[in-house]
Design an enzyme around this catalytic site. Structure first.
Site, PDB file in Angstrom:
ATOM      1  N   GLU A 155     -14.801  -2.601  44.847  1.00 43.68           N
ATOM      2  CA  GLU A 155     -15.120  -3.274  43.573  1.00 43.68           C
ATOM      3  C   GLU A 155     -16.337  -4.181  43.668  1.00 43.68           C
ATOM      4  O   GLU A 155     -16.290  -5.357  43.286  1.00 43.68           O
ATOM      5  CB  GLU A 155     -13.876  -4.032  43.069  1.00 43.68           C
ATOM      6  CG  GLU A 155     -12.679  -3.110  42.903  1.00 43.68           C
ATOM      7  CD  GLU A 155     -11.361  -3.816  42.592  1.00 43.68           C
ATOM      8  OE1 GLU A 155     -11.359  -5.053  42.464  1.00 43.68           O
ATOM      9  OE2 GLU A 155     -10.330  -3.123  42.508  1.00 43.68           O
ATOM     10  N   ASN A 196     -15.110   2.102  46.987  1.00 44.76           N
ATOM     11  CA  ASN A 196     -13.985   2.308  46.068  1.00 44.76           C
ATOM     12  C   ASN A 196     -14.160   1.390  44.855  1.00 44.76           C
ATOM     13  O   ASN A 196     -14.558   0.221  45.009  1.00 44.76           O
ATOM     14  CB  ASN A 196     -12.690   1.946  46.824  1.00 44.76           C
ATOM     15  CG  ASN A 196     -11.425   2.337  46.109  1.00 44.76           C
ATOM     16  OD1 ASN A 196     -11.298   3.455  45.616  1.00 44.76           O
ATOM     17  ND2 ASN A 196     -10.460   1.413  46.053  1.00 44.76           N
ATOM     18  N   HIS A 232      -7.312   3.588  37.323  1.00 45.52           N
ATOM     19  CA  HIS A 232      -6.316   2.787  36.603  1.00 45.52           C
ATOM     20  C   HIS A 232      -6.601   2.981  35.115  1.00 45.52           C
ATOM     21  O   HIS A 232      -7.513   2.366  34.564  1.00 45.52           O
ATOM     22  CB  HIS A 232      -6.438   1.308  36.973  1.00 45.52           C
ATOM     23  CG  HIS A 232      -6.055   1.010  38.389  1.00 45.52           C
ATOM     24  ND1 HIS A 232      -4.763   1.142  38.845  1.00 45.52           N
ATOM     25  CD2 HIS A 232      -6.790   0.606  39.450  1.00 45.52           C
ATOM     26  CE1 HIS A 232      -4.713   0.826  40.132  1.00 45.52           C
ATOM     27  NE2 HIS A 232      -5.934   0.500  40.525  1.00 45.52           N
ATOM     28  N   GLU A 261      -6.187   5.378  43.270  1.00 42.83           N
ATOM     29  CA  GLU A 261      -5.192   4.404  42.776  1.00 42.83           C
ATOM     30  C   GLU A 261      -4.668   4.802  41.396  1.00 42.83           C
ATOM     31  O   GLU A 261      -4.508   3.957  40.508  1.00 42.83           O
ATOM     32  CB  GLU A 261      -5.822   3.002  42.710  1.00 42.83           C
ATOM     33  CG  GLU A 261      -6.418   2.529  44.021  1.00 42.83           C
ATOM     34  CD  GLU A 261      -6.935   1.094  44.001  1.00 42.83           C
ATOM     35  OE1 GLU A 261      -6.612   0.331  43.069  1.00 42.83           O
ATOM     36  OE2 GLU A 261      -7.672   0.731  44.939  1.00 42.83           O
ATOM     37  N   ASP A 263      -2.930   5.380  38.085  1.00 38.98           N
ATOM     38  CA  ASP A 263      -1.779   5.066  37.238  1.00 38.98           C
ATOM     39  C   ASP A 263      -2.255   5.048  35.793  1.00 38.98           C
ATOM     40  O   ASP A 263      -3.447   4.915  35.520  1.00 38.98           O
ATOM     41  CB  ASP A 263      -1.033   3.780  37.640  1.00 38.98           C
ATOM     42  CG  ASP A 263      -1.885   2.544  37.764  1.00 38.98           C
ATOM     43  OD1 ASP A 263      -2.999   2.521  37.195  1.00 38.98           O
ATOM     44  OD2 ASP A 263      -1.445   1.572  38.420  1.00 38.98           O
TER      45      ASP A 263
END
Ligand code: G3I
Length: 338
Positions: A155, A196, A232, A261, A263
């Site tokens: 990030e 990432n 996400h 990741e 979701d």
């Protein structure tokens, strides 16, 4: 749902032919675990505490996935909250579990502005550089040969593609990124090293910035091997435009991509329509990865609504995972693996 050539299964079959093991084609039903319907790694974020205390959680994880990513256990704030006092217990437990069950590990994460101990943030530039190098070398060497991929930097960009104003950026400047990849590679040359980030699923200023940086680093011979697309998502904001094309353009730089990741949160309470939309988002995420040759991994950020970071951070949203709180597969799961 699109299934790619099941190379992992073919490998098992070849071993069987060689007389080493007996292998039978699994039945084409939901009784086939997710990890066995694709040759990509299929993973989940895990917490060492639940792994130790919840046998049903552990059983579903073991059955369905062949990669694990420690959700918090390898972050600097966990392993060295107090300078010089290390706590490797959670990380060690997850790596031990992975080794015992023949699963790969995605190490998460070496350099991140969040969950960063205050003592690190307070260091002057010269010392910060030395301490950062030690941190990376110590952690990567500890698990040398046991980590398939590391999220080295996490990030580092703002939404507009400028660099995030972190202590690393402020004190060490743009060049810290190349340095940390070199240090990680020196500590474990066998691990694939990733950048990432979130909101880089589609084509936008942030994913453009990642693309440009990776291109520059590759040209400079920096040992970066992959881009992690966190994924996400929320059903409120639409599915990211140009997702598959974006994965493809990143791999054109000679690196792997991974969904790291995944979701898909929904406004609570869930109902059939929302769960159906969620299923379509998960399916698109899955299919886009299957369709890109160098998309090597699909990892979800937790697999059960029993444990998810979402409700804590987004009040009024939740139910973001593939399994419900009772560990029953949700429509999102059965859409991918009917
Ligand atoms: O362990 C302490 C516990 O001792 C204390 O009682 C409790 C009180 O708040 O906090 C516990 O720590 C929490 C930790 O999760 C473990 O549960 C932290 O407060 C909490 O902030 C932390 O949240 C994690 C978050 O990263 C930190 O920023 C989430 O679990 C984790 O899912 C989340 O993961 C991130 C990825 O690393 C990077 N990408 C985004 C993703 C979601 O935010």
């Amino acid at each position: 749902m699109v299934h790619a050539i099941p190379v992992k299964r073919a490998l098992v079959a070849m071993v069987a032919l060689a007389g080493v093991a007996v292998w039978q084609a699994p039945a084409a039903s939901a009784s086939v675990p997710l990890k066995d319907i694709t040759h990509r790694y299929v993973g989940s974020a895990v917490a060492a505490s639940y792994l130790a205390s919840e046998p049903d959680y552990r059983a579903v994880l073991t059955r369905e996935f062949d990669n694990v990513t420690p959700e918090n256990e390898m972050k600097w704030g966990t392993i060295e909250a107090v300078r010089g006092q290390y706590d490797w217990s959670g990380a060690d437990a997850i790596v031990r579990y992975a080794q015992a069950h023949h699963k790969t590990v995605r190490g998460h994460t070496l350099v991140w502005h969040s969950q960063l101990p205050d003592w690190v943030a307070a260091l002057p530039a010269g010392e910060l550089r030395r301490v950062l190098r030690d941190h990376i070398t110590t952690e990567v060497k500890r698990y040398k040969g046991k980590i398939r991929a590391w999220d080295v930097v996490n990030e580092i960009f703002n939404e507009d593609g400028t660099r995030r104003d972190t202590v690393f950026q402020q004190k060490l400047g743009d060049g810290f990124v190349a340095d940390v990849f070199r240090w990680a590679h020196a500590a474990d040359p066998s691990a694939t090293l990733y950048i990432n980030d979130y909101n880089i699923e589609g084509k936008n200023p942030k994913s453009d910035a990642v693309y440009d940086l990776v291109k520059t680093l590759r040209r400079q011979g920096v040992p970066i091997g992959g881009v992690g697309v966190q994924a996400h998502l929320s059903i409120q904001y639409g599915f990211p435009e140009g997702y598959q094309a974006n994965l493809k353009r990143l791999t054109s730089l000679g690196v792997d991509v991974a969904v790291t990741e995944a979701d898909v949160r929904i406004p609570t309470p869930p109902d059939a329509a929302k769960l159906d939309t969620q299923a379509s988002y998960f399916d698109q995420l899955w299919d886009g990865c299957q369709a890109v040759r160098k998309c090597v991994e699909f990892t979800a950020w937790g697999f059960t609504d029993r444990h998810s970071w979402v409700p804590d951070v987004f009040p009024g949203e939740g139910a973001a995972c593939l399994f419900d709180a009772d560990l029953k597969p949700k429509p999102a799961y059965t859409r991918i693996n009917p």
